[in-house]
Design a protein around this motif. Sequence first.
Motif, PDB file in Angstrom:
ATOM      1  N   GLN A   1      58.322 104.144  36.169  1.00 57.40           N
ATOM      2  CA  GLN A   1      58.558 104.959  37.363  1.00 57.40           C
ATOM      3  C   GLN A   1      59.170 106.309  36.994  1.00 57.40           C
ATOM      4  OE1 GLN A   1      61.819 103.845  40.146  1.00 57.40           O
ATOM      5  NE2 GLN A   1      60.203 103.723  41.716  1.00 57.40           N
ATOM      6  N   GLU A   2      60.194 106.285  36.139  1.00 54.14           N
ATOM      7  CA  GLU A   2      60.842 107.534  35.723  1.00 54.14           C
ATOM      8  C   GLU A   2      59.878 108.413  34.940  1.00 54.14           C
ATOM      9  OE1 GLU A   2      63.623 108.745  36.547  1.00 54.14           O
ATOM     10  OE2 GLU A   2      64.866 107.103  37.264  1.00 54.14           O
ATOM     11  N   ALA A   3      59.093 107.800  34.051  1.00 51.81           N
ATOM     12  CA  ALA A   3      58.150 108.577  33.246  1.00 51.81           C
ATOM     13  C   ALA A   3      57.101 109.247  34.125  1.00 51.81           C
ATOM     14  CB  ALA A   3      57.479 107.671  32.215  1.00 51.81           C
ATOM     15  N   GLU A   4      56.614 108.520  35.145  1.00 51.25           N
ATOM     16  CA  GLU A   4      55.577 109.066  36.010  1.00 51.25           C
ATOM     17  C   GLU A   4      56.114 110.133  36.960  1.00 51.25           C
ATOM     18  OE1 GLU A   4      53.910 105.737  38.008  1.00 51.25           O
ATOM     19  OE2 GLU A   4      53.052 104.837  36.190  1.00 51.25           O
ATOM     20  N   GLN A   5      57.299 109.868  37.546  1.00 50.47           N
ATOM     21  CA  GLN A   5      57.819 110.777  38.560  1.00 50.47           C
ATOM     22  C   GLN A   5      58.476 112.020  37.969  1.00 50.47           C
ATOM     23  OE1 GLN A   5      60.413 108.490  41.093  1.00 50.47           O
ATOM     24  NE2 GLN A   5      58.733 107.323  42.018  1.00 50.47           N
ATOM     25  N   GLN A   6      59.167 111.849  36.832  1.00 52.75           N
ATOM     26  CA  GLN A   6      59.922 112.965  36.256  1.00 52.75           C
ATOM     27  C   GLN A   6      59.198 113.653  35.104  1.00 52.75           C
ATOM     28  OE1 GLN A   6      62.547 113.863  37.908  1.00 52.75           O
ATOM     29  NE2 GLN A   6      62.457 112.040  39.223  1.00 52.75           N
ATOM     30  N   GLY A   7      58.172 113.013  34.585  1.00 53.00           N
ATOM     31  CA  GLY A   7      57.405 113.639  33.518  1.00 53.00           C
ATOM     32  C   GLY A   7      58.136 113.740  32.191  1.00 53.00           C
ATOM     33  N   TYR A   8      59.041 112.808  31.916  1.00 58.41           N
ATOM     34  CA  TYR A   8      59.746 112.835  30.628  1.00 58.41           C
ATOM     35  C   TYR A   8      58.754 112.611  29.494  1.00 58.41           C
ATOM     36  CZ  TYR A   8      63.982 112.388  33.454  1.00 58.41           C
ATOM     37  OH  TYR A   8      64.987 112.591  34.358  1.00 58.41           O
ATOM     38  N   ARG A   9      58.966 113.303  28.380  1.00 61.76           N
ATOM     39  CA  ARG A   9      58.049 113.201  27.249  1.00 61.76           C
ATOM     40  C   ARG A   9      58.529 112.212  26.195  1.00 61.76           C
ATOM     41  NH1 ARG A   9      53.373 115.033  28.639  1.00 61.76           N
ATOM     42  NH2 ARG A   9      52.845 115.416  26.458  1.00 61.76           N
ATOM     43  N   ARG A  10      59.853 112.161  25.984  1.00 61.26           N
ATOM     44  CA  ARG A  10      60.405 111.258  24.963  1.00 61.26           C
ATOM     45  C   ARG A  10      61.690 110.636  25.507  1.00 61.26           C
ATOM     46  NH1 ARG A  10      57.935 111.941  20.047  1.00 61.26           N
ATOM     47  NH2 ARG A  10      59.595 110.760  19.037  1.00 61.26           N
ATOM     48  N   ILE A  11      61.690 109.312  25.607  1.00 59.47           N
ATOM     49  CA  ILE A  11      62.835 108.584  26.168  1.00 59.47           C
ATOM     50  C   ILE A  11      63.383 107.634  25.121  1.00 59.47           C
ATOM     51  CG2 ILE A  11      63.612 106.996  27.983  1.00 59.47           C
ATOM     52  CD1 ILE A  11      61.266 107.901  29.697  1.00 59.47           C
ATOM     53  N   LEU A  12      64.715 107.601  25.001  1.00 59.17           N
ATOM     54  CA  LEU A  12      65.387 106.568  24.208  1.00 59.17           C
ATOM     55  C   LEU A  12      65.978 105.559  25.187  1.00 59.17           C
ATOM     56  CD1 LEU A  12      66.650 105.308  21.641  1.00 59.17           C
ATOM     57  CD2 LEU A  12      68.640 106.812  22.030  1.00 59.17           C
ATOM     58  N   ALA A  13      65.591 104.296  25.053  1.00 59.05           N
ATOM     59  CA  ALA A  13      66.103 103.233  25.921  1.00 59.05           C
ATOM     60  C   ALA A  13      67.011 102.324  25.104  1.00 59.05           C
ATOM     61  CB  ALA A  13      64.962 102.436  26.532  1.00 59.05           C
ATOM     62  N   VAL A  14      68.273 102.196  25.522  1.00 65.84           N
ATOM     63  CA  VAL A  14      69.254 101.352  24.845  1.00 65.84           C
ATOM     64  C   VAL A  14      69.374 100.059  25.640  1.00 65.84           C
ATOM     65  CG1 VAL A  14      71.631 101.184  24.017  1.00 65.84           C
ATOM     66  CG2 VAL A  14      70.471 103.411  24.039  1.00 65.84           C
ATOM     67  N   VAL A  15      68.856  98.957  25.078  1.00 63.22           N
ATOM     68  CA  VAL A  15      68.848  97.666  25.772  1.00 63.22           C
ATOM     69  C   VAL A  15      69.339  96.583  24.820  1.00 63.22           C
ATOM     70  CG1 VAL A  15      66.945  98.351  27.284  1.00 63.22           C
ATOM     71  CG2 VAL A  15      66.454  97.175  25.135  1.00 63.22           C
ATOM     72  N   GLY A  16      69.746  95.449  25.369  1.00 61.04           N
ATOM     73  CA  GLY A  16      70.165  94.321  24.551  1.00 61.04           C
ATOM     74  C   GLY A  16      69.010  93.785  23.721  1.00 61.04           C
ATOM     75  N   ALA A  17      69.328  93.298  22.527  1.00 62.26           N
ATOM     76  CA  ALA A  17      68.281  92.798  21.632  1.00 62.26           C
ATOM     77  C   ALA A  17      67.471  91.678  22.278  1.00 62.26           C
ATOM     78  CB  ALA A  17      68.908  92.313  20.326  1.00 62.26           C
ATOM     79  N   GLY A  18      68.098  90.902  23.160  1.00 62.55           N
ATOM     80  CA  GLY A  18      67.391  89.810  23.811  1.00 62.55           C
ATOM     81  C   GLY A  18      66.302  90.262  24.762  1.00 62.55           C
ATOM     82  N   HIS A  19      66.322  91.536  25.156  1.00 69.00           N
ATOM     83  CA  HIS A  19      65.309  92.059  26.073  1.00 69.00           C
ATOM     84  C   HIS A  19      64.200  92.808  25.338  1.00 69.00           C
ATOM     85  CE1 HIS A  19      67.398  91.145  29.847  1.00 69.00           C
ATOM     86  NE2 HIS A  19      68.512  91.505  29.244  1.00 69.00           N
ATOM     87  N   LEU A  20      64.356  93.046  24.058  1.00 69.31           N
ATOM     88  CA  LEU A  20      63.443  93.935  23.347  1.00 69.31           C
ATOM     89  C   LEU A  20      62.004  93.428  23.370  1.00 69.31           C
ATOM     90  CD1 LEU A  20      63.767  96.612  21.909  1.00 69.31           C
ATOM     91  CD2 LEU A  20      63.972  95.383  19.752  1.00 69.31           C
ATOM     92  N   LYS A  21      61.795  92.166  23.029  1.00 70.82           N
ATOM     93  CA  LYS A  21      60.446  91.611  22.977  1.00 70.82           C
ATOM     94  C   LYS A  21      59.807  91.580  24.360  1.00 70.82           C
ATOM     95  CE  LYS A  21      57.902  87.490  21.379  1.00 70.82           C
ATOM     96  NZ  LYS A  21      57.291  87.134  22.670  1.00 70.82           N
TER      97      LYS A  21
END
Length: 409
Positions: free
Chosen positions: A218-238
Amino acid sequence: MCSPAPVSVSNQTPEEPIRETQIGSTHLTLLGTAHVSRASADKVAELLGDGGLEVDSVAVELCRSRADSLIDPEALARLDLFAVIRQKRVYMVAASLALGAYQQRLADQFGIEPGAEQRMALRMAEARRLPVLLIDREIGITLRRAAHALGFWQRLNLFSGLLVGLLTREKVTEDEVEQLKQGDLLETAFAEFAQDRARLFAPLITERDRYMAARLRQEAEQQGYRRILAVVGAGHLKGLSEQLAEDRAEPAETIAALDQVPPPSRFWRAFPWLLVLAILAVFAYGFTHSTELGWHMVADWVLINGSLSALGAALAGAHPLTILGAFCAAPLTSLNPTIGAGMVTGAIELSLRRPAVGDFGSLRDDVTSLRGWWRNRVSRVLLVFIFSTLGSAAGTYLAGFRLIDHLIA
């Protein structure tokens, strides 16, 4: 909509894996962090520091309320306890405080601040003037959906286990540490006290993977960000990577669906009213049989229901007038499903012992110990609500059986 790129193998450690993927024209770097590792915070600082990644936004595994608690120490001071009681959010607030206490215990044991890697991401994003994307679902909704997935007795076991287990001063075991390194804080804390871990996995992990993936799209489509770093727990990565690659639904539709709290079944919505009708019918039958029997039944109802609710309030350390209020209110509120004894006792306790500014300021630290829950006026109001409600509920069923005994005799 998106196609995953090969997973990056550079600069990876067992605790801080990195995955690269693509959302349309947006390049996404997923950093998996461990909740009990200082290295995770260091890795965030490395990626967002000088010579790190070139990104135009930072996404974090936080909802608005959790982010506010991290960046705004005074957020708890603005807690409207009357609104919490009126809106029946006491259990959610108490569970959130208990989870916060668990996280603080981890921080004390491992010498790191709670949510260190998320704090670092917020600080570094602010320093670089980058937009911060809060992609996780509100914790209150997650807790309510988790509770909905369990039966009544499982909920009771889970909630009591949380209050007792999360507030103990015992150190976290090695098994729990390993789960936290590779898993999720909510899952680890909840699953320890749940009889059916599979039922909790969906609302705590799978649904949040879907939710965070939808928020990123949603953020990528609406805001047009080109490069995003997402910091999430290792258990959510897969799971998050798979959802980004496979989910083709509209992000807004996915988010709206996962933000809904399923209503109780028709039976459970009708059950309190059916119970009240049954009790009133028993009273009516008793009075038609004999006036003396009818008044004996009323007396037993008042004494049993009122006494157990008052006992609950007393165990919570309530003011003597609050205890008296519990005794008077419970026999009446038990016959009105729209209001509970806890709403009355919580309001009385709050008016008699209004928390001071210092109580809100020390709340986060006080709830890390059982004694602190009773010492702090804010948390004690929550306990008064919960204990008097449980006492009234127990009194309703025990008094009901007593009424039946009268009829049989």
